[in-house]
Design a protein around this motif. Structure first.
Motif, PDB file in Angstrom:
ATOM      1  N   ARG A 164       0.845  -1.201   0.000  1.00  0.00           N
ATOM      2  CA  ARG A 164       0.000   0.000   0.000  1.00  0.00           C
ATOM      3  C   ARG A 164       0.875   1.244   0.000  1.00  0.00           C
ATOM      4  NH1 ARG A 164      -4.881   0.448   4.040  1.00  0.00           N
ATOM      5  NH2 ARG A 164      -4.218  -1.678   4.282  1.00  0.00           N
ATOM      6  N   CYS A 165       0.432   2.258  -0.711  1.00  0.00           N
ATOM      7  CA  CYS A 165       1.148   3.539  -0.725  1.00  0.00           C
ATOM      8  C   CYS A 165       0.894   4.247   0.608  1.00  0.00           C
ATOM      9  CB  CYS A 165       0.664   4.407  -1.884  1.00  0.00           C
ATOM     10  SG  CYS A 165       1.396   6.051  -1.888  1.00  0.00           S
ATOM     11  N   PRO A 166       1.933   4.559   1.389  1.00  0.00           N
ATOM     12  CA  PRO A 166       1.727   5.228   2.671  1.00  0.00           C
ATOM     13  C   PRO A 166       1.124   6.625   2.532  1.00  0.00           C
ATOM     14  CG  PRO A 166       3.929   4.284   2.558  1.00  0.00           C
ATOM     15  CD  PRO A 166       3.327   4.175   1.190  1.00  0.00           C
ATOM     16  N   LYS A 167       1.310   7.255   1.406  1.00  0.00           N
ATOM     17  CA  LYS A 167       0.776   8.602   1.215  1.00  0.00           C
ATOM     18  C   LYS A 167      -0.692   8.556   0.781  1.00  0.00           C
ATOM     19  CE  LYS A 167       1.581  12.932  -1.133  1.00  0.00           C
ATOM     20  NZ  LYS A 167       2.385  13.638  -2.104  1.00  0.00           N
ATOM     21  N   CYS A 168      -1.019   7.686  -0.160  1.00  0.00           N
ATOM     22  CA  CYS A 168      -2.375   7.637  -0.718  1.00  0.00           C
ATOM     23  C   CYS A 168      -3.343   6.867   0.170  1.00  0.00           C
ATOM     24  CB  CYS A 168      -2.367   6.987  -2.089  1.00  0.00           C
ATOM     25  SG  CYS A 168      -1.305   7.825  -3.259  1.00  0.00           S
ATOM     26  N   GLU A 176      11.718 -10.870   2.019  1.00  0.00           N
ATOM     27  CA  GLU A 176      12.726  -9.883   2.394  1.00  0.00           C
ATOM     28  C   GLU A 176      12.288  -8.471   1.993  1.00  0.00           C
ATOM     29  OE1 GLU A 176      16.958 -12.273   2.187  1.00  0.00           O
ATOM     30  OE2 GLU A 176      16.010 -11.692   0.294  1.00  0.00           O
ATOM     31  N   ILE A 177      11.666  -8.357   0.839  1.00  0.00           N
ATOM     32  CA  ILE A 177      11.210  -7.047   0.371  1.00  0.00           C
ATOM     33  C   ILE A 177      10.072  -6.539   1.250  1.00  0.00           C
ATOM     34  CG2 ILE A 177      10.117  -5.824  -1.554  1.00  0.00           C
ATOM     35  CD1 ILE A 177      11.690  -7.751  -3.422  1.00  0.00           C
ATOM     36  N   VAL A 178       9.120  -7.428   1.551  1.00  0.00           N
ATOM     37  CA  VAL A 178       7.991  -7.039   2.407  1.00  0.00           C
ATOM     38  C   VAL A 178       8.500  -6.680   3.801  1.00  0.00           C
ATOM     39  CG1 VAL A 178       5.881  -7.860   3.518  1.00  0.00           C
ATOM     40  CG2 VAL A 178       6.274  -8.319   1.095  1.00  0.00           C
ATOM     41  N   ASP A 179       9.433  -7.463   4.337  1.00  0.00           N
ATOM     42  CA  ASP A 179       9.995  -7.164   5.661  1.00  0.00           C
ATOM     43  C   ASP A 179      10.702  -5.811   5.672  1.00  0.00           C
ATOM     44  OD1 ASP A 179       9.033  -9.546   6.650  1.00  0.00           O
ATOM     45  OD2 ASP A 179      10.960 -10.610   6.491  1.00  0.00           O
ATOM     46  N   TYR A 180      11.412  -5.489   4.609  1.00  0.00           N
ATOM     47  CA  TYR A 180      12.082  -4.190   4.511  1.00  0.00           C
ATOM     48  C   TYR A 180      11.052  -3.057   4.529  1.00  0.00           C
ATOM     49  CZ  TYR A 180      14.469  -0.204   2.432  1.00  0.00           C
ATOM     50  OH  TYR A 180      14.953   1.059   2.194  1.00  0.00           O
ATOM     51  N   TYR A 234       8.086   1.381   6.959  1.00  0.00           N
ATOM     52  CA  TYR A 234       6.811   2.108   6.965  1.00  0.00           C
ATOM     53  C   TYR A 234       5.766   1.534   7.920  1.00  0.00           C
ATOM     54  CZ  TYR A 234       8.791   4.167   2.804  1.00  0.00           C
ATOM     55  OH  TYR A 234       9.617   4.819   1.936  1.00  0.00           O
ATOM     56  N   GLY A 235       6.062   0.446   8.584  1.00  0.00           N
ATOM     57  CA  GLY A 235       5.112  -0.149   9.522  1.00  0.00           C
ATOM     58  C   GLY A 235       4.177  -1.140   8.834  1.00  0.00           C
ATOM     59  N   ASN A 236       3.328  -1.786   9.639  1.00  0.00           N
ATOM     60  CA  ASN A 236       2.409  -2.792   9.111  1.00  0.00           C
ATOM     61  C   ASN A 236       1.369  -2.201   8.177  1.00  0.00           C
ATOM     62  OD1 ASN A 236       3.496  -5.082  10.342  1.00  0.00           O
ATOM     63  ND2 ASN A 236       2.440  -4.622  12.258  1.00  0.00           N
ATOM     64  N   PHE A 237       1.213  -0.886   8.227  1.00  0.00           N
ATOM     65  CA  PHE A 237       0.228  -0.225   7.376  1.00  0.00           C
ATOM     66  C   PHE A 237       0.524  -0.424   5.890  1.00  0.00           C
ATOM     67  CE2 PHE A 237      -1.167   3.452   4.942  1.00  0.00           C
ATOM     68  CZ  PHE A 237      -2.510   3.414   5.211  1.00  0.00           C
ATOM     69  N   VAL A 238       1.785  -0.624   5.549  1.00  0.00           N
ATOM     70  CA  VAL A 238       2.178  -0.714   4.143  1.00  0.00           C
ATOM     71  C   VAL A 238       1.673  -2.003   3.477  1.00  0.00           C
ATOM     72  CG1 VAL A 238       4.429  -1.852   4.320  1.00  0.00           C
ATOM     73  CG2 VAL A 238       4.089  -0.076   2.620  1.00  0.00           C
ATOM     74  N   THR A 239       1.223  -2.972   4.268  1.00  0.00           N
ATOM     75  CA  THR A 239       0.679  -4.200   3.693  1.00  0.00           C
ATOM     76  C   THR A 239      -0.835  -4.203   3.832  1.00  0.00           C
ATOM     77  OG1 THR A 239       0.859  -5.434   5.759  1.00  0.00           O
ATOM     78  CG2 THR A 239       2.743  -5.532   4.272  1.00  0.00           C
ATOM     79  N   TYR A 240      -1.498  -4.792   2.862  1.00  0.00           N
ATOM     80  CA  TYR A 240      -2.955  -4.910   2.935  1.00  0.00           C
ATOM     81  C   TYR A 240      -3.365  -6.056   3.854  1.00  0.00           C
ATOM     82  CZ  TYR A 240      -4.019  -1.586  -0.764  1.00  0.00           C
ATOM     83  OH  TYR A 240      -4.170  -0.449  -1.499  1.00  0.00           O
ATOM     84  N   ASN A 241      -2.450  -6.931   4.175  1.00  0.00           N
ATOM     85  CA  ASN A 241      -2.739  -8.086   5.009  1.00  0.00           C
ATOM     86  C   ASN A 241      -1.807  -8.051   6.222  1.00  0.00           C
ATOM     87  OD1 ASN A 241      -3.870 -10.449   5.834  1.00  0.00           O
ATOM     88  ND2 ASN A 241      -2.781 -11.749   4.377  1.00  0.00           N
ATOM     89  N   PRO A 242      -2.109  -7.208   7.236  1.00  0.00           N
ATOM     90  CA  PRO A 242      -1.191  -7.067   8.371  1.00  0.00           C
ATOM     91  C   PRO A 242      -1.119  -8.343   9.199  1.00  0.00           C
ATOM     92  CG  PRO A 242      -3.229  -5.907   8.803  1.00  0.00           C
ATOM     93  CD  PRO A 242      -3.306  -6.395   7.397  1.00  0.00           C
TER      94      PRO A 242
END
Length: 162
Positions: free
Chosen positions: A44-48, A80-84, A89-97
């Motif tokens: 997820r885009c942290p800004k949008c 590794e990319i998702v973990d980075y 950016y925190g768990n917010f950056v994923t749609y599936n926290p």
């Protein structure tokens, strides 16, 4: 004059069309491209906030797409990319926290809401209906009621006739 105006508008349209660029990424394999597309839709885009990084035109989303591309080219795995991204950016950056103490309400909240609502519905439907007790009037009250009703009836008759 018309030619000058036409040339000016043409020049401005050329300037504005150049400003919209298209990102082109070259991948070593179709698997890398597939993983890039998948990550672009999962992150997820942290800004949008309501767009993934693949659909967002924000500068931050462009940077995130470039970072994902660079990490894929370095041979990093999807995890590794998702973990980075989560670390940055925190768990917010994923749609599936993930299920953690801070995201527990997100996972349990909807089910808890349904259970509480269903319980309230069942409790209200099982509640015994309170029936009004039939009250009887004593002779004095009955006579007073009859007199009031007769008086009201007389007034109605007078209004109809007069």
């Amino acid at each position: 004059m018309k030619r000058f105006l036409f040339v000016t508008l043409l020049a401005f349209s050329a300037v504005f069309s150049v400003s919209a660029s298209i990102e082109v990424y070259e991948f070593d394999s179709p698997q890398q491209e597939e993983m890039f597309q998948k990550l672009g839709k999962e992150l997820r885009c942290p800004k949008c906030q309501n767009n993934n990084i693949a659909d967002s035109n924000a500068g931050l989303a462009q940077d995130l797409r470039m970072k994902v591309y660079e990490m894929l080219k370095q041979g990093k795995s999807e995890d590794e990319i998702v973990d980075y991204m989560v670390a940055r950016y925190g768990n917010f950056v994923t749609y599936n926290p993930p299920l953690t103490a801070s995201t527990l309400i997100l996972w349990v909240g909807p089910a808890l809401f349904v259970v509480v609502g269903f319980t309230i519905l069942v409790m209200r439907s099982r509640k015994p209906k309170v029936k009004a007790e039939k009250q009887t009037l004593n002779s004095e009250e009955q006579a007073r009621l009859d007199a009031l009703l007769e008086e009201q009836s007389d007034q109605n008759n007078k209004e109809i006739k007069g």
